[in-house]
Structure formats: C-alpha cells, structure tokens
Design an enzyme around this catalytic site. Structure first.
Site, PDB file in Angstrom:
ATOM      1  N   HIS A   1      39.136  35.101  35.236  1.00 50.53           N
ATOM      2  CA  HIS A   1      39.458  36.523  35.146  1.00 50.53           C
ATOM      3  C   HIS A   1      39.170  36.962  33.709  1.00 50.53           C
ATOM      4  CE1 HIS A   1      42.235  36.741  38.791  1.00 50.53           C
ATOM      5  NE2 HIS A   1      42.260  35.440  38.574  1.00 50.53           N
TER       6      HIS A   1
ATOM      7  N   HIS B   1      37.323  30.644  39.240  1.00 47.13           N
ATOM      8  CA  HIS B   1      36.938  31.969  38.759  1.00 47.13           C
ATOM      9  C   HIS B   1      37.700  32.268  37.480  1.00 47.13           C
ATOM     10  CE1 HIS B   1      40.198  32.206  41.707  1.00 47.13           C
ATOM     11  NE2 HIS B   1      40.717  33.168  40.961  1.00 47.13           N
TER      12      HIS B   1
ATOM     13  N   ASP C   1      37.018  42.689  40.103  1.00 50.13           N
ATOM     14  CA  ASP C   1      38.127  42.279  40.966  1.00 50.13           C
ATOM     15  C   ASP C   1      38.475  43.449  41.886  1.00 50.13           C
ATOM     16  OD1 ASP C   1      40.541  39.896  40.674  1.00 50.13           O
ATOM     17  OD2 ASP C   1      41.002  41.712  41.833  1.00 50.13           O
TER      18      ASP C   1
HETATM   19  P1  AMP Z   1      43.527  34.157  41.806  1.00 51.71           P
HETATM   20  O1  AMP Z   1      44.823  34.753  42.303  1.00 51.71           O
HETATM   21  O2  AMP Z   1      43.561  33.721  40.367  1.00 51.71           O
HETATM   22  O3  AMP Z   1      43.020  33.076  42.744  1.00 51.71           O
HETATM   23  O4  AMP Z   1      42.495  35.337  41.818  1.00 51.71           O
HETATM   24  C1  AMP Z   1      41.824  35.767  42.970  1.00 51.71           C
HETATM   25  C2  AMP Z   1      41.371  37.168  42.684  1.00 51.71           C
HETATM   26  O5  AMP Z   1      40.356  37.507  43.599  1.00 51.71           O
HETATM   27  C3  AMP Z   1      42.473  38.220  42.810  1.00 51.71           C
HETATM   28  O6  AMP Z   1      42.641  38.888  41.568  1.00 51.71           O
HETATM   29  C4  AMP Z   1      41.947  39.141  43.919  1.00 51.71           C
HETATM   30  O7  AMP Z   1      42.251  40.497  43.684  1.00 51.71           O
HETATM   31  C5  AMP Z   1      40.462  38.874  43.858  1.00 51.71           C
HETATM   32  N1  AMP Z   1      39.729  39.111  45.083  1.00 51.71           N
HETATM   33  C6  AMP Z   1      40.062  38.711  46.338  1.00 51.71           C
HETATM   34  N2  AMP Z   1      39.115  39.082  47.212  1.00 51.71           N
HETATM   35  C7  AMP Z   1      38.147  39.717  46.510  1.00 51.71           C
HETATM   36  C8  AMP Z   1      36.897  40.331  46.851  1.00 51.71           C
HETATM   37  N3  AMP Z   1      36.432  40.371  48.107  1.00 51.71           N
HETATM   38  N4  AMP Z   1      36.186  40.909  45.850  1.00 51.71           N
HETATM   39  C9  AMP Z   1      36.632  40.889  44.583  1.00 51.71           C
HETATM   40  N5  AMP Z   1      37.787  40.314  44.188  1.00 51.71           N
HETATM   41  C10 AMP Z   1      38.542  39.743  45.146  1.00 51.71           C
END
Ligand code: AMP
Ligand code: ZN
Length: 119
Positions: free
Chosen positions: A107, A105, A35
C-alpha cells in the site's frame, strides 16, 4: 506453487486483465493500481506480476522483484507528488495484521497527515 498464477487470486486476475483496475504504473515485473476503498487521498497498491502470498516469501523466492516492488512504490509516490510531504509503504502480513488478499501488495499511502503508531 509460489510464483505461478493462482486461479482463485483476485490480484492475479488484475495482472491478467480479467478484473478491471485503475492502473497508474506498470513495469515488466509490477503493476500499480488505485485501491478500491482508499484510506488516503493517495492510496495505490503495488503488486508483483508473480504470485507470492506476502513480502517475506517474495523476498526469498524472487529478491529482484521484491526490490522492484519497493522501487515502484517510490515511483508511485513521486508520480502522485506525495513524496515531498511524506508517504507510507504498508505490507500487511497475515490475517491478524489485516491482510485480506494473499498476493503480496504494497500500500502506498499519502496526501494527508499519517499518524504513528498506526492502528
Ligand atoms: P490488505 O487488507 O492489506 O490485504 O489489502 C487489500 C486491499 O485491496 C484493500 O485495501 C482493498 O480495499 C483492496 N482491494 C480489494 N479488491 C480490490 C480491487 N478489485 N481493486 C482494487 N483494490 C482492491
Ligand atoms: Zn495472485
């Protein structure tokens, strides 16, 4: 259409290699990467290569891939050595629950104490 790559989806672009990511594991059906804004010493996202907006729609449309996603979350935890101390798999579903990227996704969070209930 669900399952097809979406041109405006950040995580489809990571799957396609069009957006860089720190990939920690890959399988035929999944990609796991760190992340960009980690909330714990281990914070890895596991995504299916196919596009579904959330966990439930993945389970309906591609149940074997939903199983792959959970198995890979466990493999990530083992690889990161967080499995012994305990880890959390989080699948935020819907904007009200904090989902910001609408490509499912998981986590995988670990490496520190994890409070319950979460915020
Ligand atoms: P959610 O809020 O559950 O939709 O999680 C989305 C996650 O994607 C967040 O924890 C962000 O920090 C992560 N995220 C967003 N853009 C990227 C990226 N380019 N590479 C890796 N993680 C990302
Ligand atoms: Zn996508």
């Amino acid at each position: 259409m669900a399952g097809e790559p979406q041109s405006d989806c950040l995580f489809c672009k990571i799957v396609a290699g069009e957006v860089p990511a720190t990939i920690v594991r890959e399988t035929e059906t999944t990609v796991a990467f760190r992340d960009i804004n980690p909330q714990a010493p281990t914070h890895v996202l596991v995504i299916p290569r196919v596009h579904y907006p959330d966990a439930a729609s993945l389970a309906v449309g591609a149940p074997t891939v939903a199983a792959d996603l959970l198995r890979e979350a466990g493999e990530v935890a083992a690889q990161e050595k967080t499995d012994a101390g305990g880890y959390r798999i989080v699948l935020n579903t819907g904007a009200g629950a904090g989902q910001t990227v609408f490509h499912v996704h998981a986590h995988v969070l670990g490496g520190r104490g994890l409070n319950w209930p979460p915020g």
